[in-house]
Design a protein around this motif. Sequence first.
Motif, PDB file in Angstrom:
ATOM      1  N   ASP A   1      11.389 -11.648 -21.893  1.00  0.00           N
ATOM      2  CA  ASP A   1      11.283 -10.897 -20.753  1.00  0.00           C
ATOM      3  C   ASP A   1      11.969  -9.532 -20.559  1.00  0.00           C
ATOM      4  OD1 ASP A   1       9.727 -13.112 -19.572  1.00  0.00           O
ATOM      5  OD2 ASP A   1      11.447 -14.168 -18.368  1.00  0.00           O
ATOM      6  N   LEU A   2      12.397  -8.880 -21.589  1.00  0.00           N
ATOM      7  CA  LEU A   2      12.968  -7.543 -21.652  1.00  0.00           C
ATOM      8  C   LEU A   2      11.890  -6.757 -21.015  1.00  0.00           C
ATOM      9  CD1 LEU A   2      15.247  -5.814 -22.601  1.00  0.00           C
ATOM     10  CD2 LEU A   2      14.223  -5.476 -24.750  1.00  0.00           C
ATOM     11  N   GLU A   3      10.555  -6.964 -21.442  1.00  0.00           N
ATOM     12  CA  GLU A   3       9.533  -5.776 -20.914  1.00  0.00           C
ATOM     13  C   GLU A   3       8.650  -6.442 -19.831  1.00  0.00           C
ATOM     14  OE1 GLU A   3       9.468  -7.324 -24.071  1.00  0.00           O
ATOM     15  OE2 GLU A   3      10.371  -5.717 -25.249  1.00  0.00           O
ATOM     16  N   ILE A   4       9.241  -7.363 -19.037  1.00  0.00           N
ATOM     17  CA  ILE A   4       8.633  -8.084 -17.940  1.00  0.00           C
ATOM     18  C   ILE A   4       8.003  -7.010 -16.893  1.00  0.00           C
ATOM     19  CG2 ILE A   4      10.487  -8.765 -16.494  1.00  0.00           C
ATOM     20  CD1 ILE A   4       7.454 -10.788 -17.338  1.00  0.00           C
ATOM     21  N   GLY A   5       8.957  -6.155 -16.677  1.00  0.00           N
ATOM     22  CA  GLY A   5       8.527  -5.020 -15.553  1.00  0.00           C
ATOM     23  C   GLY A   5       7.593  -4.080 -15.759  1.00  0.00           C
ATOM     24  N   TRP A   6       7.070  -3.912 -16.956  1.00  0.00           N
ATOM     25  CA  TRP A   6       6.056  -2.974 -17.234  1.00  0.00           C
ATOM     26  C   TRP A   6       5.172  -3.397 -18.392  1.00  0.00           C
ATOM     27  CZ3 TRP A   6       6.580  -0.979 -22.413  1.00  0.00           C
ATOM     28  CH2 TRP A   6       7.773  -1.191 -23.087  1.00  0.00           C
ATOM     29  N   LEU A   7       5.298  -4.171 -19.338  1.00  0.00           N
ATOM     30  CA  LEU A   7       4.500  -4.625 -20.629  1.00  0.00           C
ATOM     31  C   LEU A   7       3.079  -5.114 -19.660  1.00  0.00           C
ATOM     32  CD1 LEU A   7       3.482  -4.685 -23.421  1.00  0.00           C
ATOM     33  CD2 LEU A   7       4.791  -6.955 -23.413  1.00  0.00           C
ATOM     34  N   PRO A   8       3.098  -6.239 -18.827  1.00  0.00           N
ATOM     35  CA  PRO A   8       1.888  -6.611 -18.219  1.00  0.00           C
ATOM     36  C   PRO A   8       1.212  -5.613 -17.462  1.00  0.00           C
ATOM     37  CG  PRO A   8       4.005  -8.015 -17.569  1.00  0.00           C
ATOM     38  CD  PRO A   8       4.447  -6.865 -18.226  1.00  0.00           C
ATOM     39  N   MET A   9       1.711  -4.881 -16.824  1.00  0.00           N
ATOM     40  CA  MET A   9       0.881  -3.606 -16.161  1.00  0.00           C
ATOM     41  C   MET A   9       0.132  -2.865 -17.435  1.00  0.00           C
ATOM     42  SD  MET A   9       0.187  -2.227 -13.261  1.00  0.00           S
ATOM     43  CE  MET A   9       1.096  -2.560 -12.062  1.00  0.00           C
ATOM     44  N   LEU A  10       0.875  -2.393 -18.394  1.00  0.00           N
ATOM     45  CA  LEU A  10       0.265  -1.651 -19.650  1.00  0.00           C
ATOM     46  C   LEU A  10      -0.889  -2.427 -20.056  1.00  0.00           C
ATOM     47  CD1 LEU A  10       3.099   0.093 -21.325  1.00  0.00           C
ATOM     48  CD2 LEU A  10       1.714   1.045 -19.762  1.00  0.00           C
ATOM     49  N   GLN A  11      -0.761  -3.741 -20.404  1.00  0.00           N
ATOM     50  CA  GLN A  11      -1.665  -4.470 -20.784  1.00  0.00           C
ATOM     51  C   GLN A  11      -2.860  -4.702 -19.845  1.00  0.00           C
ATOM     52  OE1 GLN A  11       0.731  -7.948 -21.280  1.00  0.00           O
ATOM     53  NE2 GLN A  11       0.139  -7.921 -23.603  1.00  0.00           N
ATOM     54  N   MET A  12      -2.800  -4.568 -18.589  1.00  0.00           N
ATOM     55  CA  MET A  12      -3.682  -4.919 -17.470  1.00  0.00           C
ATOM     56  C   MET A  12      -4.576  -3.577 -17.562  1.00  0.00           C
ATOM     57  SD  MET A  12      -3.786  -5.492 -13.542  1.00  0.00           S
ATOM     58  CE  MET A  12      -2.803  -4.062 -13.103  1.00  0.00           C
ATOM     59  N   LYS A  13      -3.772  -2.389 -17.239  1.00  0.00           N
ATOM     60  CA  LYS A  13      -4.333  -1.116 -17.039  1.00  0.00           C
ATOM     61  C   LYS A  13      -5.165  -0.650 -18.293  1.00  0.00           C
ATOM     62  CE  LYS A  13      -2.432  -0.154 -13.062  1.00  0.00           C
ATOM     63  NZ  LYS A  13      -3.275   0.874 -11.939  1.00  0.00           N
ATOM     64  N   SER A  14      -4.649  -0.964 -19.481  1.00  0.00           N
ATOM     65  CA  SER A  14      -5.181  -0.434 -20.713  1.00  0.00           C
ATOM     66  C   SER A  14      -6.470  -1.013 -21.072  1.00  0.00           C
ATOM     67  CB  SER A  14      -4.276  -0.579 -21.989  1.00  0.00           C
ATOM     68  OG  SER A  14      -4.116  -1.947 -22.413  1.00  0.00           O
ATOM     69  N   ALA A  15      -6.525  -2.237 -20.554  1.00  0.00           N
ATOM     70  CA  ALA A  15      -7.918  -3.105 -20.735  1.00  0.00           C
ATOM     71  C   ALA A  15      -8.289  -3.157 -22.255  1.00  0.00           C
ATOM     72  CB  ALA A  15      -9.026  -2.186 -20.023  1.00  0.00           C
ATOM     73  N   ASN A  16      -7.110  -3.414 -23.125  1.00  0.00           N
ATOM     74  CA  ASN A  16      -7.353  -3.667 -24.461  1.00  0.00           C
ATOM     75  C   ASN A  16      -7.282  -5.302 -24.677  1.00  0.00           C
ATOM     76  OD1 ASN A  16      -7.209  -3.787 -27.203  1.00  0.00           O
ATOM     77  ND2 ASN A  16      -5.711  -2.001 -27.514  1.00  0.00           N
ATOM     78  N   ALA A  17      -8.274  -5.915 -24.927  1.00  0.00           N
ATOM     79  CA  ALA A  17      -8.143  -7.322 -25.118  1.00  0.00           C
ATOM     80  C   ALA A  17      -7.232  -7.576 -26.338  1.00  0.00           C
ATOM     81  CB  ALA A  17      -9.569  -7.853 -25.174  1.00  0.00           C
ATOM     82  N   LYS A  18      -7.390  -6.875 -27.511  1.00  0.00           N
ATOM     83  CA  LYS A  18      -6.740  -7.244 -28.697  1.00  0.00           C
ATOM     84  C   LYS A  18      -5.158  -7.474 -28.548  1.00  0.00           C
ATOM     85  CE  LYS A  18      -8.211  -3.349 -30.656  1.00  0.00           C
ATOM     86  NZ  LYS A  18      -8.599  -2.380 -31.836  1.00  0.00           N
ATOM     87  N   VAL A  19      -4.371  -6.862 -27.289  1.00  0.00           N
ATOM     88  CA  VAL A  19      -3.321  -6.874 -27.398  1.00  0.00           C
ATOM     89  C   VAL A  19      -2.727  -7.678 -25.984  1.00  0.00           C
ATOM     90  CG1 VAL A  19      -2.807  -4.789 -28.622  1.00  0.00           C
ATOM     91  CG2 VAL A  19      -2.933  -4.627 -25.908  1.00  0.00           C
ATOM     92  N   ARG A  20      -3.609  -8.535 -25.564  1.00  0.00           N
ATOM     93  CA  ARG A  20      -3.087  -9.378 -24.281  1.00  0.00           C
ATOM     94  C   ARG A  20      -2.533 -10.778 -24.951  1.00  0.00           C
ATOM     95  NH1 ARG A  20      -6.597  -8.335 -19.094  1.00  0.00           N
ATOM     96  NH2 ARG A  20      -6.525  -6.079 -19.063  1.00  0.00           N
ATOM     97  N   SER A  21      -2.808 -11.025 -26.264  1.00  0.00           N
ATOM     98  CA  SER A  21      -2.431 -12.713 -26.433  1.00  0.00           C
ATOM     99  C   SER A  21      -1.605 -12.410 -27.795  1.00  0.00           C
ATOM    100  CB  SER A  21      -3.676 -13.443 -26.546  1.00  0.00           C
ATOM    101  OG  SER A  21      -3.457 -14.622 -27.244  1.00  0.00           O
TER     102      SER A  21
END
Length: 123
Positions: free
Chosen positions: A84-104
């Motif tokens: 949870d170190l990046e919990i404030g910004w990583l999920p937003m980057l994953q969503m906005k980037s729309a890069n399926a390779k780095v979601r899981s």
Amino acid sequence: MRINSNFVKAAAAALSIACSGFAHAELNVFACEPEYAALAKELAPNANIYSATTALQDPHQVQARPSLIAKMRQADLVVCAGADLEIGWLPMLQMKSANAKVRSTDQGLFFAAEQIDTLDKLA
């Protein structure tokens, strides 16, 4: 935090798996913190590595700015601390980037915290 003896092996395995499909293409690694950018550079010296933060930044307080979204959009592998170190910004980057390779973590997302035994865990 105590590093499990298998941590470096797991990190090397993650990078080697990611590199295996990119024999002719360059590997793009998005590291959440500079420590993981340095580790990725040691394990994959020919990869393009981008660190989202610097040593002077608080990794809890990163803004999901357009330049980070663009870098994550290009990433083949994302290496982060997790826990949870990046919990404030990583999920937003994953969503906005729309890069399926780095979601899981099954594909191109590597969390170091999943490879270690932490001293304290939140309930």
